[in-house]
Design a protein around this motif. Sequence first.
Motif, PDB file in Angstrom:
ATOM      1  N   GLY A  20      33.651  27.365  47.768  1.00  0.00           N
ATOM      2  CA  GLY A  20      33.784  28.802  47.745  1.00  0.00           C
ATOM      3  C   GLY A  20      34.077  29.159  48.913  1.00  0.00           C
ATOM      4  O   GLY A  20      34.594  30.384  48.732  1.00  0.00           O
ATOM      5  N   ALA A  21      33.558  28.668  50.085  1.00  0.00           N
ATOM      6  CA  ALA A  21      33.701  29.469  51.481  1.00  0.00           C
ATOM      7  C   ALA A  21      35.306  29.241  51.877  1.00  0.00           C
ATOM      8  O   ALA A  21      35.916  30.420  52.299  1.00  0.00           O
ATOM      9  N   THR A  22      35.892  28.219  51.473  1.00  0.00           N
ATOM     10  CA  THR A  22      37.278  27.823  51.706  1.00  0.00           C
ATOM     11  C   THR A  22      38.149  29.182  51.020  1.00  0.00           C
ATOM     12  O   THR A  22      39.082  29.527  51.419  1.00  0.00           O
ATOM     13  N   LEU A  23      38.053  29.311  49.626  1.00  0.00           N
ATOM     14  CA  LEU A  23      38.437  30.287  48.533  1.00  0.00           C
ATOM     15  C   LEU A  23      38.409  31.582  49.554  1.00  0.00           C
ATOM     16  O   LEU A  23      39.439  32.515  49.419  1.00  0.00           O
ATOM     17  N   LEU A  24      37.297  31.866  49.966  1.00  0.00           N
ATOM     18  CA  LEU A  24      36.963  33.215  50.695  1.00  0.00           C
ATOM     19  C   LEU A  24      37.895  33.546  51.965  1.00  0.00           C
ATOM     20  O   LEU A  24      38.403  34.581  52.062  1.00  0.00           O
ATOM     21  N   VAL A  25      37.765  32.430  52.604  1.00  0.00           N
ATOM     22  CA  VAL A  25      38.815  32.254  53.682  1.00  0.00           C
ATOM     23  C   VAL A  25      40.347  32.649  53.450  1.00  0.00           C
ATOM     24  O   VAL A  25      41.088  33.468  54.082  1.00  0.00           O
ATOM     25  N   MET A  26      40.696  31.980  52.229  1.00  0.00           N
ATOM     26  CA  MET A  26      42.116  32.078  51.789  1.00  0.00           C
ATOM     27  C   MET A  26      42.361  33.526  51.348  1.00  0.00           C
ATOM     28  O   MET A  26      43.543  34.132  51.723  1.00  0.00           O
ATOM     29  N   MET A  27      41.658  34.192  50.770  1.00  0.00           N
ATOM     30  CA  MET A  27      41.539  35.501  50.162  1.00  0.00           C
ATOM     31  C   MET A  27      41.234  36.638  51.021  1.00  0.00           C
ATOM     32  O   MET A  27      41.758  37.428  50.853  1.00  0.00           O
ATOM     33  N   TYR A  28      40.420  36.218  51.793  1.00  0.00           N
ATOM     34  CA  TYR A  28      39.855  37.325  52.932  1.00  0.00           C
ATOM     35  C   TYR A  28      39.850  36.725  54.355  1.00  0.00           C
ATOM     36  O   TYR A  28      38.685  36.573  54.821  1.00  0.00           O
ATOM     37  N   PRO A  29      40.992  36.538  55.050  1.00  0.00           N
ATOM     38  CA  PRO A  29      41.035  35.832  56.316  1.00  0.00           C
ATOM     39  C   PRO A  29      40.424  36.463  57.408  1.00  0.00           C
ATOM     40  O   PRO A  29      40.170  36.012  58.488  1.00  0.00           O
ATOM     41  N   ARG A  30      40.118  37.816  57.200  1.00  0.00           N
ATOM     42  CA  ARG A  30      39.769  38.744  58.085  1.00  0.00           C
ATOM     43  C   ARG A  30      38.219  38.471  58.664  1.00  0.00           C
ATOM     44  O   ARG A  30      37.594  38.871  59.427  1.00  0.00           O
ATOM     45  N   LEU A  31      37.546  38.100  57.440  1.00  0.00           N
ATOM     46  CA  LEU A  31      35.970  37.883  57.773  1.00  0.00           C
ATOM     47  C   LEU A  31      35.815  36.910  58.729  1.00  0.00           C
ATOM     48  O   LEU A  31      36.329  35.724  58.781  1.00  0.00           O
ATOM     49  N   SER A  32      34.845  37.173  59.666  1.00  0.00           N
ATOM     50  CA  SER A  32      34.423  36.198  60.445  1.00  0.00           C
ATOM     51  C   SER A  32      33.655  34.949  59.890  1.00  0.00           C
ATOM     52  O   SER A  32      33.260  34.976  58.622  1.00  0.00           O
ATOM     53  N   PRO A  33      33.407  33.694  60.502  1.00  0.00           N
ATOM     54  CA  PRO A  33      32.821  32.854  60.011  1.00  0.00           C
ATOM     55  C   PRO A  33      31.115  32.984  59.373  1.00  0.00           C
ATOM     56  O   PRO A  33      30.886  32.690  58.138  1.00  0.00           O
ATOM     57  N   ALA A  34      30.733  33.753  60.122  1.00  0.00           N
ATOM     58  CA  ALA A  34      29.342  34.396  59.727  1.00  0.00           C
ATOM     59  C   ALA A  34      29.280  35.034  58.586  1.00  0.00           C
ATOM     60  O   ALA A  34      28.430  34.917  57.573  1.00  0.00           O
ATOM     61  N   GLU A  35      30.377  36.202  58.363  1.00  0.00           N
ATOM     62  CA  GLU A  35      30.381  36.694  57.172  1.00  0.00           C
ATOM     63  C   GLU A  35      30.769  35.992  55.861  1.00  0.00           C
ATOM     64  O   GLU A  35      30.305  36.236  54.805  1.00  0.00           O
ATOM     65  N   ILE A  36      31.725  35.051  56.181  1.00  0.00           N
ATOM     66  CA  ILE A  36      32.194  33.998  55.096  1.00  0.00           C
ATOM     67  C   ILE A  36      30.929  33.249  54.505  1.00  0.00           C
ATOM     68  O   ILE A  36      30.588  33.197  53.257  1.00  0.00           O
ATOM     69  N   ALA A  37      29.969  32.729  55.578  1.00  0.00           N
ATOM     70  CA  ALA A  37      28.613  32.302  55.050  1.00  0.00           C
ATOM     71  C   ALA A  37      27.819  33.092  54.282  1.00  0.00           C
ATOM     72  O   ALA A  37      27.312  32.591  53.460  1.00  0.00           O
ATOM     73  N   GLY A  38      27.732  34.297  54.836  1.00  0.00           N
ATOM     74  CA  GLY A  38      26.956  35.326  54.058  1.00  0.00           C
ATOM     75  C   GLY A  38      27.207  35.593  52.698  1.00  0.00           C
ATOM     76  O   GLY A  38      26.287  35.577  51.929  1.00  0.00           O
ATOM     77  N   THR A  39      28.404  36.065  52.605  1.00  0.00           N
ATOM     78  CA  THR A  39      28.996  36.310  51.331  1.00  0.00           C
ATOM     79  C   THR A  39      28.765  35.054  50.434  1.00  0.00           C
ATOM     80  O   THR A  39      28.427  35.301  49.324  1.00  0.00           O
ATOM     81  N   ASP A  40      29.180  34.056  50.809  1.00  0.00           N
ATOM     82  CA  ASP A  40      29.283  32.730  49.960  1.00  0.00           C
ATOM     83  C   ASP A  40      27.783  32.653  49.669  1.00  0.00           C
ATOM     84  O   ASP A  40      27.579  32.188  48.370  1.00  0.00           O
ATOM     85  N   ILE A  41      26.687  32.673  50.363  1.00  0.00           N
ATOM     86  CA  ILE A  41      25.378  32.309  50.096  1.00  0.00           C
ATOM     87  C   ILE A  41      24.811  33.293  48.952  1.00  0.00           C
ATOM     88  O   ILE A  41      24.157  32.964  47.956  1.00  0.00           O
ATOM     89  N   ALA A  42      25.378  34.640  49.109  1.00  0.00           N
ATOM     90  CA  ALA A  42      24.677  35.893  48.549  1.00  0.00           C
ATOM     91  C   ALA A  42      25.439  35.828  46.956  1.00  0.00           C
ATOM     92  O   ALA A  42      24.320  35.960  45.966  1.00  0.00           O
ATOM     93  N   TYR A  43      26.693  35.325  46.743  1.00  0.00           N
ATOM     94  CA  TYR A  43      26.924  35.374  45.210  1.00  0.00           C
ATOM     95  C   TYR A  43      26.387  33.982  44.675  1.00  0.00           C
ATOM     96  O   TYR A  43      26.238  34.058  43.349  1.00  0.00           O
ATOM     97  N   LEU A  97      43.428  28.775  56.963  1.00  0.00           N
ATOM     98  CA  LEU A  97      43.487  30.067  57.825  1.00  0.00           C
ATOM     99  C   LEU A  97      44.381  30.354  58.872  1.00  0.00           C
ATOM    100  O   LEU A  97      44.900  31.324  58.721  1.00  0.00           O
ATOM    101  N   HIS A  98      44.794  29.412  59.685  1.00  0.00           N
ATOM    102  CA  HIS A  98      45.968  29.770  60.585  1.00  0.00           C
ATOM    103  C   HIS A  98      47.347  29.901  59.932  1.00  0.00           C
ATOM    104  O   HIS A  98      47.730  30.809  60.397  1.00  0.00           O
ATOM    105  N   TRP A  99      47.693  29.205  58.757  1.00  0.00           N
ATOM    106  CA  TRP A  99      48.896  29.582  57.923  1.00  0.00           C
ATOM    107  C   TRP A  99      48.847  30.928  57.579  1.00  0.00           C
ATOM    108  O   TRP A  99      49.649  31.776  57.488  1.00  0.00           O
ATOM    109  N   ILE A 100      47.492  31.212  56.854  1.00  0.00           N
ATOM    110  CA  ILE A 100      47.550  32.777  56.138  1.00  0.00           C
ATOM    111  C   ILE A 100      47.760  33.800  57.288  1.00  0.00           C
ATOM    112  O   ILE A 100      48.272  34.467  57.017  1.00  0.00           O
ATOM    113  N   LYS A 101      47.085  33.584  58.270  1.00  0.00           N
ATOM    114  CA  LYS A 101      47.065  34.751  59.559  1.00  0.00           C
ATOM    115  C   LYS A 101      48.719  34.782  59.788  1.00  0.00           C
ATOM    116  O   LYS A 101      48.890  36.095  60.168  1.00  0.00           O
ATOM    117  N   HIS A 102      49.533  33.704  59.991  1.00  0.00           N
ATOM    118  CA  HIS A 102      50.566  33.883  60.266  1.00  0.00           C
ATOM    119  C   HIS A 102      51.852  34.218  59.176  1.00  0.00           C
ATOM    120  O   HIS A 102      52.998  34.285  59.528  1.00  0.00           O
TER     121      HIS A 102
END
Length: 258
Positions: free
Chosen positions: A168-191, A126-131
């Motif tokens: 799945g959560a890690t892939l979401l972080v890499m593709m959508y780094p602006r999502l918060s941890p709670a949004e990552i968890a919620g989206t990951d659980i939903a799909y 996440l740190h690398w992608i943001k920079h």
Amino acid sequence: MEFSYIVSGFAVGVLVGLTGVGGGSLMTPLLTLLFGVSPSVAVGTDLAFASITKGAGTLAHRFKGNVHWDIVKKLCLGALPAALVATLALKYFGGLDKEINQIIRYTIACSVLLTVVALMFRGRMLHWIKHHPEKQLQGRKLTIATIASGAVLGALVTVSSIGAGAIGATLLVMMYPRLSPAEIAGTDIAYAVPLTAIAAVGHWWLGSINWGLLLMLLIGSVPGITLGSLCARAIPEKVLRALLATTLTGVAVKLLST
């Protein structure tokens, strides 16, 4: 024994609700190592367990506004067809044969190790992608990458019941780094809800679901994941992920050595 199943379901449910990870990574090895359930039945039962449990978690995360439904749709476009193909492959090759059970055991172990890697290096990625914003996918490329990721996860989850969480959560972080941890968890659980539901139906077709065991797990897990989802912002994420990574490493080593 029934009480042990209920306690195990509650503990795993809380962890999944808090972090979005740990369901299949913990429950499937727990069933095979601690309770002596065969790998194929453990996978099938865990998938049915996950589909119902994560349904409850999705409702809680939706209440908190943590689910991005556009991303969920793209993941499902890849994951659901892949789950169907993987189920047919298991049927063709003999999902309950001894040799297939051993392959499933090794698949579980490898998936757990991938989960550990995902947990350990998620922050650095996440740190690398943001920079390096120029490396972030946009538009059509992002859509294709999301669908492709769903397809890989769909096949992996159907065979081992593991992958929809931390990987799945890690892939979401890499593709959508602006999502918060709670949004990552919620989206990951939903799909994961429709994915695990389809995979569970496939394993029901294969005859690899223990319904009595499933009921005991659900009695504990449904209140557990609801509680965890509602408290997702209250416990330090680093503490949970370090504990989970340590536990999963031991599980993977045990699976590979048996």
